[in-house]
Scaffold this active site. Sequence first.
Site, PDB file in Angstrom:
ATOM      1  N   TYR A 134       0.824  -1.221   0.000  1.00  0.00           N
ATOM      2  CA  TYR A 134       0.000   0.000   0.000  1.00  0.00           C
ATOM      3  C   TYR A 134       0.854   1.266   0.000  1.00  0.00           C
ATOM      4  CZ  TYR A 134      -4.431  -2.454   1.171  1.00  0.00           C
ATOM      5  OH  TYR A 134      -5.553  -3.239   1.169  1.00  0.00           O
ATOM      6  N   LYS A 184       5.397 -14.671   1.686  1.00  0.00           N
ATOM      7  CA  LYS A 184       5.375 -15.493   0.474  1.00  0.00           C
ATOM      8  C   LYS A 184       6.814 -15.543  -0.018  1.00  0.00           C
ATOM      9  CE  LYS A 184       3.526 -17.905  -2.795  1.00  0.00           C
ATOM     10  NZ  LYS A 184       3.093 -19.307  -2.558  1.00  0.00           N
ATOM     11  N   ASP A 217      -0.566 -18.523   1.286  1.00  0.00           N
ATOM     12  CA  ASP A 217      -1.523 -19.485   0.726  1.00  0.00           C
ATOM     13  C   ASP A 217      -1.822 -20.583   1.743  1.00  0.00           C
ATOM     14  OD1 ASP A 217       1.143 -20.230   0.412  1.00  0.00           O
ATOM     15  OD2 ASP A 217       0.921 -21.004  -1.628  1.00  0.00           O
ATOM     16  N   ASP A 241      -4.641  -7.599   4.980  1.00  0.00           N
ATOM     17  CA  ASP A 241      -5.978  -7.178   4.539  1.00  0.00           C
ATOM     18  C   ASP A 241      -6.793  -8.396   4.130  1.00  0.00           C
ATOM     19  OD1 ASP A 241      -8.082  -5.492   3.584  1.00  0.00           O
ATOM     20  OD2 ASP A 241      -7.366  -5.902   1.561  1.00  0.00           O
ATOM     21  N   ASP A 245     -10.181 -10.415   6.169  1.00  0.00           N
ATOM     22  CA  ASP A 245     -11.532 -10.679   5.656  1.00  0.00           C
ATOM     23  C   ASP A 245     -11.855 -12.162   5.835  1.00  0.00           C
ATOM     24  OD1 ASP A 245     -12.211  -8.045   4.787  1.00  0.00           O
ATOM     25  OD2 ASP A 245     -13.319  -8.912   3.104  1.00  0.00           O
TER      26      ASP A 245
HETATM   27  C1  IPM Z   1      -9.697  -2.619   5.287  1.00  0.00           C
HETATM   28  C2  IPM Z   1     -10.235  -2.168   3.969  1.00  0.00           C
HETATM   29  C3  IPM Z   1      -9.323  -1.107   3.382  1.00  0.00           C
HETATM   30  C4  IPM Z   1      -7.950  -1.683   3.239  1.00  0.00           C
HETATM   31  C5  IPM Z   1      -9.821  -0.581   2.028  1.00  0.00           C
HETATM   32  C6  IPM Z   1     -11.229  -0.065   2.154  1.00  0.00           C
HETATM   33  C7  IPM Z   1      -8.895   0.428   1.418  1.00  0.00           C
HETATM   34  O1  IPM Z   1     -10.399  -3.245   3.108  1.00  0.00           O
HETATM   35  O2  IPM Z   1      -9.553  -1.778   6.192  1.00  0.00           O
HETATM   36  O3  IPM Z   1      -9.423  -3.801   5.447  1.00  0.00           O
HETATM   37  O4  IPM Z   1      -7.666  -2.394   2.271  1.00  0.00           O
HETATM   38  O5  IPM Z   1      -7.126  -1.417   4.103  1.00  0.00           O
HETATM   39 MN    MN Z   2      -9.978  -5.154   4.005  1.00  0.00          MN
END
Ligand code: IPM
Ligand code: MN
Length: 347
Positions: A134, A184, A217, A241, A245
């Site tokens: 990022y 990785k 992975d 990130d 999720d």
């Molecule tokens: C998170 C979100 C953000 C990220 C996005 C919305 C830019 O997905 O906080 O996990 O990737 O950091």
């Molecule tokens: Mn995210």
Amino acid sequence: MTCYKLALIPGDGIGVDVTDATMEVLTAAAKGVFSLEATTFPWSCAYYLKHGAMMPQDGIETLRGFDAIYLGAVGWPNTVPDSVSLHGLLLPIRKAFTQYANIRPHRLLPGVEGPLRAGAFDILCIRENTEGEYSGAGGRVHQGQDNEVATETAIFTRKGVERILRFAFDQARARRRHLTSVTKSNAQKYSMVFWDEITDLVAQDYPDVTVSHMHIDAMAAKMVMAPQDLDVIVASNLFGDILTDLGAAIQGGLGFAASANICPDCSGPSMFEPVHGSAPDIAGQGLANPIAAIWSGAMMLDHLGERETAARILTAIEGVTAQGIGCRPGSHSTSQITAAILAALEA
Ligand code: IPM
Ligand code: MN
């Protein structure tokens, strides 16, 4: 009585609903112990449509004066592209205040049935939050032509990698003393081998913590197959990130995924936000589960030093989910869940 100055950025969509719910709970929990002085900023995609920017030019300077920032959600892709809205608000705040540690707890709350057959698990994901994939280093040339090129270079610095690893080791030390560093490095032979080396170097200062190295992975599979074996995991910005999720999914969904963006050794404010997005499909309908948001609020109080109050909120949340309230999508409204948490706090 201590008074904490909070900057609230409800943002877009359900961000507004869950920020309101969170402030109700935090204010009730603080009563008689400390006070909260909240200033709300309307920075959002709607703000962008009016002003041509997600926040004013001096937005960061304005936030600097607060003890903490609470953010609901950012994004309304029908009107403002995500690449614009996120780069105009959330991401610059993380970078400007060097909030290099993104902390995301993943565990099943009582009464919540995740999608897995696994029993209890308790994972703390530490995501590097200011550099790596990022970093924003890149560009595009020959746009629209056959010879177009786009680059996006991940940047890893010794300072950035070492500090997130030290932070993760500290967290592991305070928990079950096991850290898994996720890379990785079999494929990415510069940055990820560098990360592995620094992990081993920092590990020397933490002989009481067991370290494992795992590739991203394999970690994705592990979090589904045997999440109970994991304690603290640490990963780069993008890997963290993605894994968080996944972590949210196995803990029952984004409605349970809390997060903190902190700078452990800075004077600037840290930022607290639920992991979930603005959920345009259910925005404004009072359907969003506020638990992730309220849990993030508890993390904020904990960070401010109000440990006991933070713990009381967590206990209230657990008491509520244990009764089956807020456990399944759509079973209860935002206000029903909030009211139940408020009642549990009183009890
Ligand atoms: C998170 C979100 C953000 C990220 C996005 C919305 C830019 O997905 O906080 O996990 O990737 O950091
Ligand atoms: Mn995210």
